[in-house]
Motif scaffolding. Structure first.
Motif, PDB file in Angstrom:
ATOM      1  N   LYS A 460     -11.431 -10.870   5.966  1.00  0.00           N
ATOM      2  CA  LYS A 460     -12.352  -9.749   6.106  1.00  0.00           C
ATOM      3  C   LYS A 460     -12.041  -8.961   7.374  1.00  0.00           C
ATOM      4  N   ALA A 461     -11.708  -9.658   8.442  1.00  0.00           N
ATOM      5  CA  ALA A 461     -11.376  -8.972   9.689  1.00  0.00           C
ATOM      6  C   ALA A 461     -10.146  -8.087   9.519  1.00  0.00           C
ATOM      7  N   ASP A 462      -9.182  -8.539   8.713  1.00  0.00           N
ATOM      8  CA  ASP A 462      -7.976  -7.746   8.481  1.00  0.00           C
ATOM      9  C   ASP A 462      -8.266  -6.530   7.612  1.00  0.00           C
ATOM     10  N   GLU A 463      -9.263  -6.623   6.729  1.00  0.00           N
ATOM     11  CA  GLU A 463      -9.606  -5.494   5.871  1.00  0.00           C
ATOM     12  C   GLU A 463      -9.970  -4.270   6.696  1.00  0.00           C
ATOM     13  N   ASP A 464     -10.693  -4.493   7.788  1.00  0.00           N
ATOM     14  CA  ASP A 464     -11.148  -3.374   8.614  1.00  0.00           C
ATOM     15  C   ASP A 464      -9.985  -2.665   9.301  1.00  0.00           C
ATOM     16  N   LYS A 465      -8.876  -3.372   9.540  1.00  0.00           N
ATOM     17  CA  LYS A 465      -7.739  -2.789  10.256  1.00  0.00           C
ATOM     18  C   LYS A 465      -6.589  -2.393   9.333  1.00  0.00           C
ATOM     19  N   LEU A 466      -6.694  -2.755   8.056  1.00  0.00           N
ATOM     20  CA  LEU A 466      -5.556  -2.586   7.154  1.00  0.00           C
ATOM     21  C   LEU A 466      -5.167  -1.120   6.975  1.00  0.00           C
ATOM     22  N   SER A 467      -6.134  -0.270   6.679  1.00  0.00           N
ATOM     23  CA  SER A 467      -5.815   1.136   6.396  1.00  0.00           C
ATOM     24  C   SER A 467      -5.136   1.799   7.583  1.00  0.00           C
ATOM     25  N   GLN A 468      -5.666   1.583   8.777  1.00  0.00           N
ATOM     26  CA  GLN A 468      -5.085   2.203   9.960  1.00  0.00           C
ATOM     27  C   GLN A 468      -3.694   1.651  10.244  1.00  0.00           C
ATOM     28  N   GLY A 469      -3.529   0.328  10.095  1.00  0.00           N
ATOM     29  CA  GLY A 469      -2.224  -0.266  10.333  1.00  0.00           C
ATOM     30  C   GLY A 469      -1.174   0.251   9.369  1.00  0.00           C
ATOM     31  N   LEU A 470      -1.517   0.363   8.079  1.00  0.00           N
ATOM     32  CA  LEU A 470      -0.568   0.869   7.095  1.00  0.00           C
ATOM     33  C   LEU A 470      -0.221   2.329   7.361  1.00  0.00           C
ATOM     34  N   ALA A 471      -1.228   3.119   7.730  1.00  0.00           N
ATOM     35  CA  ALA A 471      -0.983   4.535   8.000  1.00  0.00           C
ATOM     36  C   ALA A 471      -0.026   4.705   9.175  1.00  0.00           C
ATOM     37  N   ARG A 472      -0.204   3.916  10.221  1.00  0.00           N
ATOM     38  CA  ARG A 472       0.681   4.016  11.384  1.00  0.00           C
ATOM     39  C   ARG A 472       2.087   3.528  11.043  1.00  0.00           C
ATOM     40  N   LEU A 473       2.170   2.508  10.215  1.00  0.00           N
ATOM     41  CA  LEU A 473       3.479   1.979   9.811  1.00  0.00           C
ATOM     42  C   LEU A 473       4.273   3.037   9.054  1.00  0.00           C
ATOM     43  N   VAL A 474       3.621   3.716   8.107  1.00  0.00           N
ATOM     44  CA  VAL A 474       4.296   4.732   7.304  1.00  0.00           C
ATOM     45  C   VAL A 474       4.634   5.958   8.147  1.00  0.00           C
ATOM     46  N   ALA A 475       3.775   6.264   9.143  1.00  0.00           N
ATOM     47  CA  ALA A 475       4.062   7.400  10.021  1.00  0.00           C
ATOM     48  C   ALA A 475       5.325   7.160  10.832  1.00  0.00           C
ATOM     49  N   GLU A 476       5.575   5.912  11.213  1.00  0.00           N
ATOM     50  CA  GLU A 476       6.767   5.580  11.981  1.00  0.00           C
ATOM     51  C   GLU A 476       8.024   5.552  11.117  1.00  0.00           C
ATOM     52  N   ASP A 477       7.873   5.185   9.870  1.00  0.00           N
ATOM     53  CA  ASP A 477       9.041   4.974   9.011  1.00  0.00           C
ATOM     54  C   ASP A 477       8.906   5.806   7.742  1.00  0.00           C
ATOM     55  N   PRO A 478       9.545   6.976   7.684  1.00  0.00           N
ATOM     56  CA  PRO A 478       9.419   7.830   6.490  1.00  0.00           C
ATOM     57  C   PRO A 478      10.115   7.275   5.262  1.00  0.00           C
ATOM     58  N   THR A 479      10.866   6.164   5.387  1.00  0.00           N
ATOM     59  CA  THR A 479      11.459   5.558   4.202  1.00  0.00           C
ATOM     60  C   THR A 479      10.507   4.559   3.560  1.00  0.00           C
ATOM     61  N   MET A 480       9.293   4.451   4.074  1.00  0.00           N
ATOM     62  CA  MET A 480       8.239   3.678   3.416  1.00  0.00           C
ATOM     63  C   MET A 480       7.243   4.653   2.792  1.00  0.00           C
ATOM     64  N   ARG A 481       6.731   4.284   1.637  1.00  0.00           N
ATOM     65  CA  ARG A 481       5.724   5.108   0.973  1.00  0.00           C
ATOM     66  C   ARG A 481       4.525   4.243   0.642  1.00  0.00           C
ATOM     67  N   LEU A 482       3.356   4.738   0.966  1.00  0.00           N
ATOM     68  CA  LEU A 482       2.118   4.000   0.724  1.00  0.00           C
ATOM     69  C   LEU A 482       1.434   4.548  -0.519  1.00  0.00           C
ATOM     70  N   GLU A 483       1.059   3.638  -1.418  1.00  0.00           N
ATOM     71  CA  GLU A 483       0.402   4.032  -2.670  1.00  0.00           C
ATOM     72  C   GLU A 483      -0.844   3.173  -2.882  1.00  0.00           C
ATOM     73  N   GLN A 484      -1.927   3.818  -3.219  1.00  0.00           N
ATOM     74  CA  GLN A 484      -3.131   3.112  -3.653  1.00  0.00           C
ATOM     75  C   GLN A 484      -3.267   3.398  -5.136  1.00  0.00           C
ATOM     76  N   ASN A 485      -2.797   2.462  -5.964  1.00  0.00           N
ATOM     77  CA  ASN A 485      -2.691   2.704  -7.398  1.00  0.00           C
ATOM     78  C   ASN A 485      -4.068   2.713  -8.044  1.00  0.00           C
ATOM     79  N   PRO A 486      -4.447   3.826  -8.673  1.00  0.00           N
ATOM     80  CA  PRO A 486      -5.785   3.901  -9.261  1.00  0.00           C
ATOM     81  C   PRO A 486      -5.948   3.046 -10.512  1.00  0.00           C
ATOM     82  N   ASP A 487      -4.845   2.694 -11.161  1.00  0.00           N
ATOM     83  CA  ASP A 487      -4.926   1.901 -12.393  1.00  0.00           C
ATOM     84  C   ASP A 487      -4.994   0.409 -12.109  1.00  0.00           C
TER      85      ASP A 487
END
Length: 738
Positions: A460-487
């Protein structure tokens, strides 16, 4: 590039002897993992006086002090900048990862550089050299980037400089092997019982002098008599190659007539051909012997870089447009011109925060300037400006890196690179320009990440930090793509390979304090009716007071792929009041989105409302929604529900030698090869349609199958019926999973 010695040129980190773009050289080192790029950078830094014999400067930093993760993995995973000085020039050495998963860092290095050193290990197989570097060589050729080749590891048993030079000419010659020729021949000591022959010096082909390092200091002497014939043959071929690239058309006639051509003339023509990118010299290098200050071949390389490679003003700069897309005049590398700079790399420091490595193409960047930051996507199709990257920012300090250390800079002139703090949310690829005249640079291409990694927070503690951590990771590395699959409702990181995935997980944990679990990646399946059916939904409840009453009768028939859900009202006589027809439709569509058998959305159906019943008091919107859902479920019981899987259109580009294995592999993945066509460079484009469930790891498998030479892209084509046996297994897995 001659055979004369240089005086000690001064240490890195001091002010350049000439603070002007013409004194700068930006050189990217390219090569397979293990080819010796970082070792060569350290040797060049030692020869230039940037580090001592132990590889350290006064404050204890070392060239290889980049990242703890790199030390643990024993491989570079990110672009590193090492500035050194030589002969009044500042040389920015850009050390890139050699592993294919980190090609994004390599592309960043290519963008920041004006010339490239291709590092080739003599201990490597020819296939490895071709597979990992030919594509990059061709990219450089397309933009006319000057290139030279450095052969390393010649002291390894059973290696041959002649064989390696021949291989390089075949791979990189582009049909003209005389454009890839050695400038020096290695001098090796006696071969030991294990086949090991130490490198002791070089022989300059133009000067015909031996550069002997065997005594610990670089000394010149004449070549041994027994070597003169071999040297003459190699020297003649080199001279012919230089003359063929010369702009002086009279040189060839003079040479063929036996006329004398001075060494100075040949060296001048050689330097011009290298700078134009039409001639690619081959050199060799080795770390400094015990007690020596200079590695073998390092002085010669520094001479090549400073005298043969172009300064930033000699290079064509990327095109520039206004934010609205209007073309602007071609920029010029002028320190007094308008600011034009680009973020080529983004990283984070636990104490400083986000650090941006910036290449200044025009103007001068100073600490605490206010600049306009504009960004847009780097990969195919994603070229729309991102609103959050259209802002005025007051930057922080400027610095020059050396390993983990940062040396403060007073300014960064056109053609130079610097680390910048305080750029806010700027990402790799963003343009910096004047506040009153913002512009946007032409984007540089990045490979599309095609290996999915589904993750979920570990706690649960990681859930609160996950979105920000992933966003910063993708901002640093444009060869990563983040997807939140709606299906599938999965969070998916798309990466370039397994090592790329491992680094992403480790950075999330160590840099951002987020622990995640990798879970199986799910492809978005669909459901549909295999044949027509009918159903009756009856929702009647009476428990005193106001009750619920709704009855509807529907007919369901399958439609062609991609049609979606159609709802048709054929009720007559008001059996279902008009206000409740839409309620039935809502119930049908809600049940379709939830699925019927395996929990996947229902598609490609026509649902026709034929009849029903209502109660003047107990009927309601909610009651008829429930009845509509029940009717669809009853209809499903009358026929077989078919699972549909997504099918991708896959385009694979491979050398001709691998076409057969690739087509066989695609067939084994239930793929259908729909065509092949010849491509340039002895390659073939194979087009196929393959179920997406079969190509989840294709990025890894193709690399193995083609020895790193194959590339592919994919796009969604359609959903198709899944084979019964496989569909039954999916249903069982769904039941087992609850």
């Amino acid at each position: 590039m001659g055979a004369t010695s240089h005086a000690h040129p001064g240490a890195a980190g001091r002010a350049p002897a000439a603070d002007h773009p013409s004194s700068l050289r930006n050189v990217v080192l390219v090569g397979h993992s293990g080819s010796g790029k970082t070792t060569l950078v350290e040797a060049l830094a030692l020869a230039a006086g940037a580090v001592n014999r132990a590889g350290r400067v006064e404050d204890g930093a070392t060239v290889s002090d980049y990242d703890e993760m790199e030390h643990r993995r024993h491989r570079s995973v990110q672009l590193s900048l090492v500035p050194v000085e030589w002969g009044g020039h500042r040389i920015n050495l850009l050390d890139t990862p050699g592993y294919a998963d980190f090609v994004g860092e390599l592309r960043a290095g290519l963008r920041a550089a004006d010339a490239a050193l291709f590092i080739v290990s003599a201990a490597q197989e020819a296939d490895a050299v071709a597979g990992t570097t030919r594509a990059v060589w061709e990219e450089c050729a397309l933009v006319g980037m000057p290139r030279a080749i450095v052969v390393t590891h010649l002291d390894t048993a059973r290696t041959s400089f002649d064989d390696m030079t021949r291989i390089c000419a075949e791979i990189f010659g582009g049909g003209d092997p005389d454009a890839v020729l050695p400038l020096y021949l290695p001098v090796q000591g006696p071969e030991g019982p294990d086949g090991h022959a130490p490198l002791t010096g070089l022989t300059g082909l133009l000067t015909e002098r031996v550069l002997d390092y065997s005594g610990g200091e670089r000394k010149e002497r004449a070549p041994a008599d027994g070597r003169r014939e071999q040297l003459r043959e190699a020297r003649d071929r080199l001279i012919e190659g230089i003359i063929a690239e010369s702009e002086d058309e009279t040189l060839m006639d003079r040479y063929l007539d036996g006329g004398d051509i001075s060494t100075r003339t040949l060296i001048d023509d050689l330097e011009r051909a290298v700078a134009r990118g039409t001639f690619h010299p081959v050199l060799t290098a080795a770390p400094a012997p015990e007690g020596a200050r200079q590695g073998i071949g390092t002085v010669e390389l520094l001479e090549l870089i400073t005298r043969g490679f172009p300064a930033p003003p000699e290079r064509v700069l990327p095109t520039v447009t206004t934010p609205g897309g209007e073309p602007r005049p071609a920029p010029v590398c002028d320190p007094e011109g308008p600011l034009l700079a680009e973020v080529v790399k983004t990283s984070s420091d636990p104490y400083v925060g986000r650090i941006s490595l910036v290449r200044v193409f025009s103007g001068t960047l100073r600490p605490y300037d206010t600049v306009h930051v504009r960004g847009r996507g780097l990969t195919g199709g994603g070229l729309e400006p991102r609103p959050c990257h259209d802002a005025e920012v007051r930057i922080g300090a400027l610095s020059a890196p050396f390993g983990k250390q940062q040396r403060t800079l007073e300014r960064c002139v056109a053609g130079d690179l610097a680390c910048v703090t305080g750029l806010g949310g700027a990402e790799t690829g963003d343009t910096l320009s004047p506040v009153d005249d913002p512009v946007l640079m032409e984007p540089w291409s990045m490979p599309d990440p095609l290996l999915p990694l589904a993750v979920r927070a570990h706690s649960k503690a990681d859930e609160d930090k996950l979105s920000q951590g992933l966003a910063r990771l993708v901002a640093e590395d444009p060869t990563m793509r983040l997807e939140q699959n709606p299906d599938t409702h999965q969070v998916v990181l798309w990466c370039l390979g397994e090592a790329h995935q491992d680094v992403a997980l480790e950075r999330l944990r160590s840099r951002y304090g987020v622990n995640v679990d990798a879970v199986p990646h799910l492809v978005p399946l669909r459901e549909t009716f295999a044949g027509p059916a009918s159903g009756r939904g009856r929702h009647v409840k009476q428990s005193g007071g106001h009750g619920q009453f709704a009855v509807c009768e529907i007919e369901v028939e399958p439609l062609p792929s991609g049609t979606g859900i159609e709802f048709v009202d054929k009720v007559v006589g008001g059996a279902v009041p008009r206000q409740f027809v839409s309620s039935v439709e809502k119930g049908v569509r809600a049940q379709a989105s939830r699925g019927l058998v395996a929990g996947h959305p229902l598609v490609d159906l026509r649902v026709t409302l034929l009849n029903g019943k209502a109660h003047s008091v107990d009927s309601s919107d909610a009651a008829f929604q429930t009845a509509g859902a029940l009717a669809l479920r009853e209809a499903a019981a009358e026929t077989r529900i078919q699972l549909l899987e997504p099918v991708a259109e896959v385009r694979v580009l491979v050398p001709d030698d691998y076409v057969g294995p690739v087509m066989s592999d695609l067939s084994g993945r239930r793929g259908r090869v729909v065509g092949t066509e010849q491509a340039s460079g002895g390659r073939t484009l194979v087009r196929a349609e393959v179920p997406e469930i079969e190509i989840g790891r294709y990025a890894v498998d193709l690399r193995s199958l083609s020895h790193g030479t194959g590339r592919f892209d994919r796009s969604y084509a359609r959903h198709e019926a899944m084979p019964h046996q496989l569909a039954d297994r999916v249903r069982e897995e769904t039941k087992d999973g609850g």
